[in-house]
Design an enzyme around this catalytic site. Sequence first.
Site, PDB file in Angstrom:
ATOM      1  N   ASP A   1       6.915  13.285   9.953  1.00  0.00           N
ATOM      2  CA  ASP A   1       7.877  12.746   8.984  1.00  0.00           C
ATOM      3  C   ASP A   1       7.758  13.402   7.607  1.00  0.00           C
ATOM      4  O   ASP A   1       7.048  14.395   7.439  1.00  0.00           O
ATOM      5  CB  ASP A   1       7.709  11.226   8.866  1.00  0.00           C
ATOM      6  CG  ASP A   1       6.434  10.839   8.130  1.00  0.00           C
ATOM      7  OD1 ASP A   1       5.459  11.601   8.215  1.00  0.00           O
ATOM      8  OD2 ASP A   1       6.422   9.785   7.466  1.00  0.00           O
TER       9      ASP A   1
ATOM     10  N   THR B   1      -0.040  -5.429  10.881  1.00  0.00           N
ATOM     11  CA  THR B   1       0.722  -4.205  10.653  1.00  0.00           C
ATOM     12  C   THR B   1       0.336  -3.560   9.318  1.00  0.00           C
ATOM     13  O   THR B   1       0.211  -4.241   8.314  1.00  0.00           O
ATOM     14  CB  THR B   1       2.226  -4.544  10.657  1.00  0.00           C
ATOM     15  OG1 THR B   1       2.567  -5.036  11.948  1.00  0.00           O
ATOM     16  CG2 THR B   1       3.070  -3.330  10.339  1.00  0.00           C
TER      17      THR B   1
ATOM     18  N   THR C   1       0.832  -1.195   0.000  1.00  0.00           N
ATOM     19  CA  THR C   1       0.000   0.000   0.000  1.00  0.00           C
ATOM     20  C   THR C   1       0.864   1.242   0.000  1.00  0.00           C
ATOM     21  O   THR C   1       0.376   2.339  -0.217  1.00  0.00           O
ATOM     22  CB  THR C   1      -0.911   0.036   1.227  1.00  0.00           C
ATOM     23  OG1 THR C   1      -0.115  -0.266   2.352  1.00  0.00           O
ATOM     24  CG2 THR C   1      -2.038  -0.947   1.088  1.00  0.00           C
TER      25      THR C   1
ATOM     26  N   ASP D   1       2.528  11.914   7.881  1.00  0.00           N
ATOM     27  CA  ASP D   1       1.555  11.002   8.502  1.00  0.00           C
ATOM     28  C   ASP D   1       2.011  10.433   9.846  1.00  0.00           C
ATOM     29  O   ASP D   1       1.200   9.921  10.603  1.00  0.00           O
ATOM     30  CB  ASP D   1       1.121   9.885   7.531  1.00  0.00           C
ATOM     31  CG  ASP D   1       2.267   9.043   7.014  1.00  0.00           C
ATOM     32  OD1 ASP D   1       3.428   9.339   7.368  1.00  0.00           O
ATOM     33  OD2 ASP D   1       2.003   8.089   6.256  1.00  0.00           O
ATOM     34  N   ARG D   2       3.306  10.529  10.146  1.00  0.00           N
ATOM     35  CA  ARG D   2       3.779  10.009  11.445  1.00  0.00           C
ATOM     36  C   ARG D   2       3.865  11.127  12.479  1.00  0.00           C
ATOM     37  O   ARG D   2       3.930  12.301  12.119  1.00  0.00           O
ATOM     38  CB  ARG D   2       5.162   9.368  11.284  1.00  0.00           C
ATOM     39  CG  ARG D   2       5.147   8.139  10.405  1.00  0.00           C
ATOM     40  CD  ARG D   2       6.475   7.404  10.440  1.00  0.00           C
ATOM     41  NE  ARG D   2       6.348   6.145   9.711  1.00  0.00           N
ATOM     42  CZ  ARG D   2       7.225   5.154   9.762  1.00  0.00           C
ATOM     43  NH1 ARG D   2       8.299   5.264  10.521  1.00  0.00           N
ATOM     44  NH2 ARG D   2       7.030   4.047   9.075  1.00  0.00           N
TER      45      ARG D   2
ATOM     46  N   ARG E   1       8.234   2.592  -4.552  1.00  0.00           N
ATOM     47  CA  ARG E   1       9.326   3.388  -3.983  1.00  0.00           C
ATOM     48  C   ARG E   1      10.641   2.962  -4.575  1.00  0.00           C
ATOM     49  O   ARG E   1      10.991   1.788  -4.509  1.00  0.00           O
ATOM     50  CB  ARG E   1       9.394   3.197  -2.467  1.00  0.00           C
ATOM     51  CG  ARG E   1       8.503   4.124  -1.720  1.00  0.00           C
ATOM     52  CD  ARG E   1       8.709   3.988  -0.229  1.00  0.00           C
ATOM     53  NE  ARG E   1       7.468   4.350   0.439  1.00  0.00           N
ATOM     54  CZ  ARG E   1       7.262   4.200   1.729  1.00  0.00           C
ATOM     55  NH1 ARG E   1       8.202   3.693   2.502  1.00  0.00           N
ATOM     56  NH2 ARG E   1       6.105   4.547   2.257  1.00  0.00           N
TER      57      ARG E   1
ATOM     58  N   GLU F   1      -0.597   2.681  15.428  1.00  0.00           N
ATOM     59  CA  GLU F   1       0.475   1.704  15.316  1.00  0.00           C
ATOM     60  C   GLU F   1       1.650   2.168  16.167  1.00  0.00           C
ATOM     61  O   GLU F   1       1.875   3.375  16.315  1.00  0.00           O
ATOM     62  CB  GLU F   1       0.946   1.588  13.872  1.00  0.00           C
ATOM     63  CG  GLU F   1      -0.064   1.039  12.914  1.00  0.00           C
ATOM     64  CD  GLU F   1       0.603   0.632  11.601  1.00  0.00           C
ATOM     65  OE1 GLU F   1       1.000  -0.536  11.485  1.00  0.00           O
ATOM     66  OE2 GLU F   1       0.739   1.483  10.711  1.00  0.00           O
TER      67      GLU F   1
ATOM     68  N   ASP G   1       6.222  12.916   4.756  1.00  0.00           N
ATOM     69  CA  ASP G   1       4.928  13.177   4.133  1.00  0.00           C
ATOM     70  C   ASP G   1       3.830  13.513   5.136  1.00  0.00           C
ATOM     71  O   ASP G   1       2.660  13.626   4.766  1.00  0.00           O
ATOM     72  CB  ASP G   1       4.501  11.995   3.258  1.00  0.00           C
ATOM     73  CG  ASP G   1       4.277  10.724   4.072  1.00  0.00           C
ATOM     74  OD1 ASP G   1       4.954  10.553   5.095  1.00  0.00           O
ATOM     75  OD2 ASP G   1       3.418   9.914   3.683  1.00  0.00           O
TER      76      ASP G   1
ATOM     77  N   LYS H   1      -2.952   7.704   8.484  1.00  0.00           N
ATOM     78  CA  LYS H   1      -2.502   8.193   9.780  1.00  0.00           C
ATOM     79  C   LYS H   1      -2.149   9.662   9.617  1.00  0.00           C
ATOM     80  O   LYS H   1      -1.885  10.110   8.507  1.00  0.00           O
ATOM     81  CB  LYS H   1      -1.331   7.373  10.310  1.00  0.00           C
ATOM     82  CG  LYS H   1      -0.127   7.283   9.406  1.00  0.00           C
ATOM     83  CD  LYS H   1       0.808   6.175   9.894  1.00  0.00           C
ATOM     84  CE  LYS H   1       1.904   5.937   8.875  1.00  0.00           C
ATOM     85  NZ  LYS H   1       2.278   4.530   8.753  1.00  0.00           N
TER      86      LYS H   1
ATOM     87  N   SER I   1       7.602   8.667   2.020  1.00  0.00           N
ATOM     88  CA  SER I   1       7.426   8.789   3.466  1.00  0.00           C
ATOM     89  C   SER I   1       8.666   9.340   4.173  1.00  0.00           C
ATOM     90  O   SER I   1       9.127  10.426   3.864  1.00  0.00           O
ATOM     91  CB  SER I   1       7.002   7.442   4.053  1.00  0.00           C
ATOM     92  OG  SER I   1       6.598   7.613   5.383  1.00  0.00           O
ATOM     93  N   HIS I   2       9.234   8.570   5.080  1.00  0.00           N
ATOM     94  CA  HIS I   2      10.346   9.046   5.904  1.00  0.00           C
ATOM     95  C   HIS I   2      11.706   8.729   5.285  1.00  0.00           C
ATOM     96  O   HIS I   2      12.725   9.022   5.883  1.00  0.00           O
ATOM     97  CB  HIS I   2      10.240   8.397   7.281  1.00  0.00           C
ATOM     98  CG  HIS I   2      10.028   6.917   7.181  1.00  0.00           C
ATOM     99  ND1 HIS I   2       8.788   6.377   6.886  1.00  0.00           N
ATOM    100  CD2 HIS I   2      10.879   5.886   7.270  1.00  0.00           C
ATOM    101  CE1 HIS I   2       8.888   5.061   6.812  1.00  0.00           C
ATOM    102  NE2 HIS I   2      10.143   4.734   7.040  1.00  0.00           N
TER     103      HIS I   2
HETATM  104  C1  G1P Z   1       6.581  -0.082   8.919  1.00  0.00           C
HETATM  105  C2  G1P Z   1       5.847  -0.022  10.243  1.00  0.00           C
HETATM  106  C3  G1P Z   1       4.360  -0.162  10.024  1.00  0.00           C
HETATM  107  C4  G1P Z   1       3.884   0.922   9.051  1.00  0.00           C
HETATM  108  C5  G1P Z   1       4.709   0.865   7.777  1.00  0.00           C
HETATM  109  C6  G1P Z   1       4.363   2.012   6.832  1.00  0.00           C
HETATM  110  O1  G1P Z   1       6.367  -1.328   8.292  1.00  0.00           O
HETATM  111  O2  G1P Z   1       6.305  -1.037  11.127  1.00  0.00           O
HETATM  112  O3  G1P Z   1       3.697  -0.054  11.250  1.00  0.00           O
HETATM  113  O4  G1P Z   1       2.532   0.737   8.746  1.00  0.00           O
HETATM  114  O5  G1P Z   1       6.099   0.950   8.083  1.00  0.00           O
HETATM  115  O6  G1P Z   1       4.606   3.263   7.423  1.00  0.00           O
HETATM  116  P1  G1P Z   1       7.391  -2.566   8.402  1.00  0.00           P
HETATM  117  O7  G1P Z   1       8.720  -2.082   7.892  1.00  0.00           O
HETATM  118  O8  G1P Z   1       7.490  -2.940   9.856  1.00  0.00           O
HETATM  119  O9  G1P Z   1       6.782  -3.643   7.574  1.00  0.00           O
HETATM  120 ZN    ZN Z   2       5.055   8.779   6.246  1.00  0.00          ZN
END
Ligand code: G1P
Ligand code: ZN
Length: 546
Positions: free
Chosen positions: A280, A347, A20, A284-285, A24, A366, A282, A379, A115-116
């Site tokens: 972060d 997760t 989802t 969302d964190r 990347r 989470e 984008d 988020k 994202s981050h």
């Molecule tokens: C990680 C986080 C998970 C989050 C995801 C996307 O995934 O643990 O909670 O939803 O990034 O931000 P993971 O690398 O653990 O699969």
């Molecule tokens: Zn993010």
Amino acid sequence: LAMSVTTVSTSPFEGQRPGTSGLRKKVAVFQTPGYLENFVQAVFDTQPALRGGTLVLGGDGRFYNREAVQVILRLAAANGVARTVVGQHGWLSTPAASCVIRKRRAQGGLILSASHNPGGPDGDFGIKFNVPNGGPAPEAVTEAIYDRTRSIERYLTVEAAAVDLDRCGAASVGGMAVEVIDPVADYAALMQELFDFERIHQLFNSGLFTMRFDAMHAITGPYATQILERMLGAEPGTVLNGTPEPDFGGGHPDPNLVHAAALVEMTRGAHPIDFAAASDGDGDRNMILGRHCFVTPSDSLAVMVANAHHVKGYHRGIAGVARSMPTSRAADRVAEILGLPCYETPTGWKFFGNLLDAGRITLCGEESFGTGSDHVREKDGLWAVLFWLNLLAARRQSVREILDEHWRRFGRHYYTRHDYEGVDATAAQALVDRLRAMTTGLAGQAIDGFTVAYADDFAYTDPVDGSRSERQGIRIGFGDGSRIVYRLSGTGTEGATLRVYLERYEPDAQKQHQDTQEAMAPLIRLADGLAEITARTGRAAPDVIT
Ligand code: G1P
Ligand code: ZN
């Protein structure tokens, strides 16, 4: 007007399954001719509702954001999109994109972000498709897009001048209407509905309250500056690193104790600030800090559930709560005592979507610094910060006092996550496979003073659509309420990342103020021993401790 360009049929996903989080890759990969176009055309080919519909478009401002927006506008026009709503400068935070999709009843959105992950010419770029409810595309959609990227032979585009992304207002590309909008306005209006801005304003005006928000040179800068400083009256300078930079100032825009160390420092020492937070790349964190105090994301969710009635948009009560499996059970404890439904999901944010859409939950979170509610379908970093601000203003207490009171009432769930990064993928898989095989015989056994209450590999049946997700992580629960979870990251890029999540329940208020790593030392040793981590990975210690 539209022209067809022959393109490669090797999927841009090569070497990566479609999650989802979308696609990347390194910026240089996205810059190869036809690469971005392949993904975007696959979205149009599989999402017919976009023809004649509205598309929302924006990103976190990272390197290649602007160029990608122009490419996508031309493809959207050629594919018959009636109207594209794009954030000024090509900007939209992930939660703001979700908000705009919902508010304008769009047929979907394309969000440009990794994202981050670090940005810049040598950093990462990314793109993902969100569906009309504002949330990440569910698996059926991402699979369809993925399949299409593998067989695609052409993409459609138009020849058109670049749109001036710096000026809000109407424009057009090859007959498609383009609306360049203030990326903050819709989102800020939604926050104003949810939170008591008057009360928060008074808190800032009192002169007794100091706050810093670290935007980490990423997308939340303009959002935080507008909402915190201009609308809520926080003193100028409250927002740090508030101008989005294409390379995030060379930093790593991930709000945690390591990457936001300078912010953490401000909450310590002789003159600590009262409240600090970060988001972060984008947006969302979120990370929440008080004076001499870090709120774990698991605790943050539990505190929100327990205090929702203090917050304007939730004062009538909440329908329920959900947390991802590795997140601590602090929220479960609150839900149990308040008589609220509580769900444990695999997760990933996408698992909250159905529960939110069905009205079964209002809040969710989470352990990985993600918290949110039914206001959007992502988020939401700044939302979490505003929730805490509303709470601090309503209760007139410090973060520390709120947390201590919470633990006294519900007990404390000591929590830590240990990450082993870049582990040999075969060794990591073997470690998890062995644990899975072990789970059947573990219950009832006493090991190093801990009695195993249950052990399994987490599987989830979605209560709304009945879909089943298996092998979501090994859970081992103990008689004293402690728990160890092992799972492999689904987002890492090099080798495998083993995540070990540890949790210990402490109901005794006298014992709730120990150092986390010390309080959990016996459990940490047990986790290593059970999984043979050192022997199997060759690592004596984790790379990252949260
Ligand atoms: C990680 C986080 C998970 C989050 C995801 C996307 O995934 O643990 O909670 O939803 O990034 O931000 P993971 O690398 O653990 O699969
Ligand atoms: Zn993010």
